[in-house]
Design a protein around this motif. Structure first.
Motif: not given
Length: 137
Positions: A94-101, A105-109
């Motif tokens: 879940e933390m990884n998911c939050k960090a990924g999202m 948002e910051c366009s750091n794909f």
């Protein structure tokens, strides 16, 4: 500090501990890091990540730097986390998911891809049956 490799982060502190110091130069940090064996590095990253993880209240911290730092350390020790019970793996996923999202948002794909991929790796077998929302995200 005495040899000149470390410097105080907060000069006003009277006492010294390793949490208030940093390497004076990146090359010194890289040389010290290079002297640590690969297995030890994984363990150190895991231990640092777990220490940070235990200090995030409910992991709903909005401090992006803390989230990214914690998840980054945990992911470097992911081979050890894969042995954890399902509940802990789900929490870190879940933390990884939050960090990924947040990275999206910051366009750091590129970073988002790494966080989301690590989160998927951490999902235990049968996660779709019990954690559908996380799996869809």
């Amino acid at each position: 500090i005495q040899e000149g490799f470390l410097e105080r982060v907060r000069s006003s502190e009277q006492t010294f501990d390793m949490t208030s110091a940093k390497f004076r130069h990146d090359k010194i940090r890289e040389a010290a890091y290079g002297r640590i064996g690969a297995n030890e590095r994984v363990r150190y990253h895991h231990d640092i990540g777990m220490a940070l993880y235990s200090n995030i209240p409910g992991f709903d911290a909005d401090a992006n730097v803390m989230l990214f730092t914690t998840v980054g350390q945990l992911n470097r020790g992911i081979s050890l986390i894969l042995e954890y019970p399902s509940e802990m793996r789900i929490s870190i996923a879940e933390m990884n998911c939050k960090a990924g999202m947040k990275a999206i948002e910051c366009s750091n794909f590129e970073s988002a891809y790494k966080y989301l991929k690590a989160g998927i790796m951490l999902l235990p077998d049968g996660s779709w049956n019990y954690h559908q929302t996380l799996c869809v995200e």
